[in-house]
Enzyme design. Structure first.
Site, PDB file in Angstrom:
ATOM      1  N   GLY A 522       0.807  -1.209   0.000  1.00  0.00           N
ATOM      2  CA  GLY A 522       0.000   0.000   0.000  1.00  0.00           C
ATOM      3  C   GLY A 522       0.832   1.246   0.000  1.00  0.00           C
ATOM      4  O   GLY A 522       2.058   1.217   0.177  1.00  0.00           O
ATOM      5  N   GLY A 524       0.368   4.845   1.758  1.00  0.00           N
ATOM      6  CA  GLY A 524      -0.460   5.703   2.593  1.00  0.00           C
ATOM      7  C   GLY A 524       0.168   7.074   2.742  1.00  0.00           C
ATOM      8  O   GLY A 524       1.141   7.384   2.067  1.00  0.00           O
ATOM      9  N   GLY A 527       4.170   7.670   2.931  1.00  0.00           N
ATOM     10  CA  GLY A 527       5.124   6.588   2.762  1.00  0.00           C
ATOM     11  C   GLY A 527       4.547   5.356   2.099  1.00  0.00           C
ATOM     12  O   GLY A 527       3.343   5.270   1.846  1.00  0.00           O
ATOM     13  N   VAL A 529       3.992   1.177   2.129  1.00  0.00           N
ATOM     14  CA  VAL A 529       3.813   0.117   3.115  1.00  0.00           C
ATOM     15  C   VAL A 529       4.208  -1.231   2.518  1.00  0.00           C
ATOM     16  O   VAL A 529       3.798  -1.565   1.401  1.00  0.00           O
ATOM     17  CB  VAL A 529       2.346   0.061   3.594  1.00  0.00           C
ATOM     18  CG1 VAL A 529       2.211  -0.906   4.752  1.00  0.00           C
ATOM     19  CG2 VAL A 529       1.860   1.447   3.989  1.00  0.00           C
ATOM     20  N   LYS A 543       5.753   0.460   7.338  1.00  0.00           N
ATOM     21  CA  LYS A 543       5.614   1.675   6.550  1.00  0.00           C
ATOM     22  C   LYS A 543       6.921   2.445   6.570  1.00  0.00           C
ATOM     23  O   LYS A 543       7.430   2.789   7.633  1.00  0.00           O
ATOM     24  CB  LYS A 543       4.494   2.526   7.135  1.00  0.00           C
ATOM     25  CG  LYS A 543       4.250   3.812   6.403  1.00  0.00           C
ATOM     26  CD  LYS A 543       2.982   4.422   6.934  1.00  0.00           C
ATOM     27  CE  LYS A 543       2.496   5.532   6.026  1.00  0.00           C
ATOM     28  NZ  LYS A 543       1.171   5.974   6.424  1.00  0.00           N
ATOM     29  N   ASP A 635      -7.917  12.447   8.325  1.00  0.00           N
ATOM     30  CA  ASP A 635      -7.879  11.853   6.990  1.00  0.00           C
ATOM     31  C   ASP A 635      -8.665  10.549   6.964  1.00  0.00           C
ATOM     32  O   ASP A 635      -8.164   9.504   6.582  1.00  0.00           O
ATOM     33  CB  ASP A 635      -6.430  11.637   6.548  1.00  0.00           C
ATOM     34  CG  ASP A 635      -6.326  11.395   5.040  1.00  0.00           C
ATOM     35  OD1 ASP A 635      -5.261  10.948   4.578  1.00  0.00           O
ATOM     36  OD2 ASP A 635      -7.338  11.609   4.341  1.00  0.00           O
TER      37      ASP A 635
END
Ligand SMILES: *[C@@H]1O[C@H](CO)[C@@H](O)[C@H](O)[C@H]1NC(C)=O
Ligand SMILES: *[C@@H]1O[C@H](CO)[C@@H](O)[C@H](O)[C@H]1NC(C)=O
Ligand SMILES: *[C@@H]1O[C@H](CO)[C@@H](O)[C@H](O)[C@H]1NC(C)=O
Length: 798
Positions: A522, A524, A527, A529, A543, A635
């Site tokens: 991922g 995010g 950064g 992940v 991360k 967020d």
């Protein structure tokens, strides 16, 4: 005219508000109220209070004043709480000397008023009256109060009842147990109001926070010697030591009471009506972290608290619960240490465990070895507290003669080293679950300095959970675990097992765990992940932060705070790494990825969606309210709601947008827009103050997305920018809801995610939409809090 008719008339007259004329009774001397006649009671003119014999057990009665309104009467005053009388022949009488006497069946006096003896003529024409305030008053013929119940108190202070140096509140022994308990509210010699734990063997003050060097840091003044405090009808409390607070429903006219509860917390209640049922609601309380109340888990016991499981007690390893029905007796050791053989004892480290008080000594800047020696050299030393002191830059050492007021909290930055025999004691690992702990005590440390009138947020939980939480069966299961895991093993292993999971990793460790940062799962905020497997085989999400401009100290401070936020609906952080320019965060791995993937792959039925909505709300409520709005997420979006193997949601990526203390929210520090288009509250756009309600807004959009399957961002038709884009999802929903049922379909059918193919609970999905619409109100003040959101969703479930 017999006595009961006399009193009947008295009550009747009072009920008719003809109280002044009740002087028509020549005398009360020789009359009495009998325990055997339920009608022998006084009722206030407004009908809110009654005074008479109140049953407190099998064939046990107390002379009491109670509030009649909720279906279960609330006792506010008792004459003989520790000395109940039996149900035959006991009575309250007015004697010739003008005193009230409470006698039992044998005729012995169990309670009497301590007024001056009157002459027979003075004592004639006395009148006993229960006032509308709940004050029971004995008047003489010139309407002078000879005696009143307001001059003494039990566990409750009523509005207009003065609390003075001479009076105090003493808690009940337990819920529904009216005898004197262990907690006391009183004006101390220092002119300030204090809460005191007064156990069978020891006592200690626990409020205001005793670790304050100066009580005036808590806003308390010790210079007014008048020592008086008063609660008024509108819910304002005021004391001569400058303690002031308002009920959350300040101004409302309702019945109120300030009660020192059996759990040692002081709470203000008001009587409120909900769905036709009158009930007591907490509108202020003194202490937000119940583990800060002394004596809760008894000697050698340890208290833990979190929002989900409430307060719990447990025993340290090598100890067992003393009285299985009562934590106040605490735990007793299953080992003994003889004094002559100092070499036969060793220490076990208990991370984040604090025992308050009973210090044999306080030694600054000591090495661990020296501190250990200090304890070994003292026969009565049961262990020592060893903690880093920011003030003097070294470690402080506190050898302890007793282990009292124990609590464990990841926010306590010290460890306890428990003295145990080398020969070995039961060795067990504390279950991981025990480390899921409160962030409310972060706050209690931060806010020690103020009376915590902000804590009312939690009160709803308390109001429902107050009695039940403290000793749950979990404790018994715990105990069982302790017993069964007993192994005659070396203590060294136990030592390892007790170190906390949250740790600092080296960059090499994490490079190895991710096999050189290969598997990206991922991307995010800030950064990328990666998936990784740690040396202990746990699968982790790692991360790697972009080269942040944030300094190392600031990063560490933030990471430590985030690491403390543990909640079943928040992603758990296991550790971090900071080495030069490398900054990494290590999280638990979530098998099912994020909500956004699951919505698009249609793996969520309506039931899962509803559960995810509730779980995410709980995680957010914890951030906002358990932490007293310490943390805003800023967020919230489906990408940041992750799902584990059981599709249990966990909110991720919180805390990265800088932790903010509520008092310190400085709008300029938020000037950089945060969040993701489509989910951002209007405050960001219009530069309005940023509060937790921005998260509520984003959560509302996520709910709409879960119901409709439509992302606010997919909707956009180019040109006009983000605000309009998601307005379209919102407008679509609002329009349909407003139009209501069209000819064939109901509004929910118009907007529901087609993937659900009519397979859903209509009421539940409609509820989600309704809640969502409240959450996305343009005016932040019209939006509910996350706790209110949970309530709306949960209430419906029943
Ligand atoms: C009532 O009490 C007051 C104060 O003790 C006293 O001055 C007064 O004489 C009393 N009145 C009667 C009728 O006893
Ligand atoms: C001290 O407390 C009393 C009430 O008990 C109040 O009337 C008085 O104004 C206070 N004095 C000061 C100096 O605040
Ligand atoms: C603490 O002790 C160490 C060694 O004994 C010494 O070097 C250091 O200066 C001490 N620090 C303080 C603040 O006293």
């Amino acid at each position: 005219m017999d006595i009961s008719t006399l009193f009947f008339l008295l009550c009747l007259l009072q009920a008719l508000s003809l109280s002044a004329s009740s002087k028509t009774f020549d005398t009360l001397i020789g009359t009495s109220l009998s325990v055997e006649k339920p009608s022998d009671k006084l009722v206030s003119a407004n009908g809110e209070f009654s005074a008479g014999f109140y049953p407190v057990g099998d064939n046990a009665f107390c002379f009491a004043i109670w509030m009649t309104k909720p279906s279960v009467p609330t006792v506010v005053w008792i004459a003989n709480r520790d000395d109940p009388v039996d149900g035959k022949g006991s009575k309250l009488s007015v004697l010739k000397d003008g005193k009230l006497h409470l006698t039992d069946s044998a005729g012995s006096v169990v309670w009497k008023t301590k007024t001056e003896a009157l002459t027979t003529s003075e004592a004639s024409n006395l009148q006993l009256q229960l006032m509308n305030t709940g004050n029971l008053v004995l008047y003489n013929f010139s309407s002078v109060a000879i005696w009143q119940s307001f001059d003494s108190s039990t566990d409750t202070l009523l509005p207009q009842q003065l609390l003075t140096f001479g009076t105090s509140l003493i808690s009940n022994r337990g819920q529904g147990v009216h005898s004197s308990g262990y907690y006391k509210l009183f004006f101390d010699e220092d002119n300030a109001l204090h809460l005191l734990f007064q156990g069978p063997k020891l006592s200690s003050l626990y409020w205001p926070d005793p670790s304050l060097e100066d009580i005036s840091d808590a806003g308390i003044s010790i210079y007014n010697t008048s020592r008086a405090a008063l609660l008024d009808d509108s819910g304002y409390f005021w004391s001569s030591d400058f303690l002031k607070f308002y009920a959350t429903d300040f101004g409302t006219v309702t019945q109120r009471r300030l009660t020192l509860d059996p759990d040692g917390n002081l709470r203000l209640y008001s009587l409120q009506e909900m769905n036709g049922i009158w009930d007591w609601v907490v509108t202020w309380q003194a202490i937000s972290d119940p583990c800060r109340i002394h004596g809760i888990c008894g000697p050698n016991g340890v208290c833990t608290y979190d929002h989900v499981s409430g307060r719990r007690c447990f025993c340290l390893q090598g100890f067992k619960m003393k009285d299985h029905s009562d934590w106040s007796s605490g735990c007793e050791p299953e080992f003994s240490i003889s004094c002559n053989h100092r070499d036969e004892s060793t220490f076990i480290q208990l991370a984040h465990v604090e025992y308050y008080g009973s210090d044999i000594d306080f030694l600054q800047n000591l090495t661990f070895q020296d501190c250990q020696e200090e304890c070994l050299n003292r026969c009565n030393c049961k262990g020592f507290q060893y903690r880093f002191s920011l003030k003097d830059g070294g470690y402080d050492c506190y050898p302890k003669s007793r282990l009292l007021n124990g609590l464990r909290s990841p926010n306590f930055a010290g460890d306890l080293y428990l003295r145990v025999p080398k020969a070995g004691i039961s060795n067990h690992k504390l279950p991981d679950e025990e480390f899921r702990l409160q962030c409310s005590s972060i706050v209690s440390k931060q806010e020690r300095s103020t009376y915590e009138n902000k804590t009312v947020k939690l009160l709803l939980w308390f109001a429902t959970a107050v009695g039940g939480v403290e000793v749950s069966c979990i404790v018994l299961v715990w105990f069982f675990l302790l017993k069964t895991s007993k192994r005659p093993d070396s203590t060294a292993q136990g030592y390892l097992g007790l170190t906390t999971k949250f740790k600092r990793f080296t960059f090499n460790e994490l490079r190895k765990a991710t096999r050189g940062f290969k598997e990206v799962i991922g991307q995010g905020a800030g950064g990328i992940v990666y998936k990784g497997v740690l040396s202990d085989q746990r699968v982790a999400a790692i991360k790697r932060l972009n080269e942040a401009n944030q300094g190392e100290a600031e990063f560490l401070a933030e990471v430590n705070t985030i690491g403390m936020l543990n909640h079943m609906y928040l992603i758990e952080m296991w550790g971090y790494c900071v080495e030069g320019k490398h900054k990494l965060l290590v999280y638990e791995y979530m098998e099912h990825g994020s909500l956004v993937e699951n919505l698009s792959s249609n793996s969520l039925d309506w039931k899962k969606r509803f559960e995810i909505a509730v779980g995410a709300a709980k995680g957010l409520a914890y951030l906002h309210e358990e932490c007293l709005e310490w943390v805003l997420h800023c967020d919230i979006k489906p990408q940041n709601i992750l799902l584990n193997a059981d599709f249990q949601p966990k909110v991720a990526d919180f805390g990265l947008s800088k932790l903010q203390s509520r008092s310190k929210i400085d709008h300029s520090s938020f000037s950089r827009m945060r969040g993701t288009r489509g989910y951002m509250a209007p405050e960001w756009v219009y530069n309005l103050p940023i509060t937790s309600k921005v998260d509520v807004y984003s959560y509302g959009i996520v709910l709409l997305e879960m119901v409709t399957g439509k992302s606010p961002n997919v909707m956009h038709t180019a040109d006009n920018g983000e605000i309009r884009e998601h307005k379209r999802l919102v407008m679509l929903v609002r329009e349909n809801v407003n139009i209501g049922t069209t000819t064939k379909k109901s509004w929910i059918e118009e907007i529901i995610d087609p993937m659900l193919t009519n397979n859903y609970d209509k009421a539940k999905m409609e509820l989600l939409v309704k809640v969502a619409l409240q959450c996305i109100a343009e005016d932040k003040d019209e939006r509910p809090t996350m706790t209110q959101v949970i309530e709306m969703l949960m209430n419906h479930e029943d």
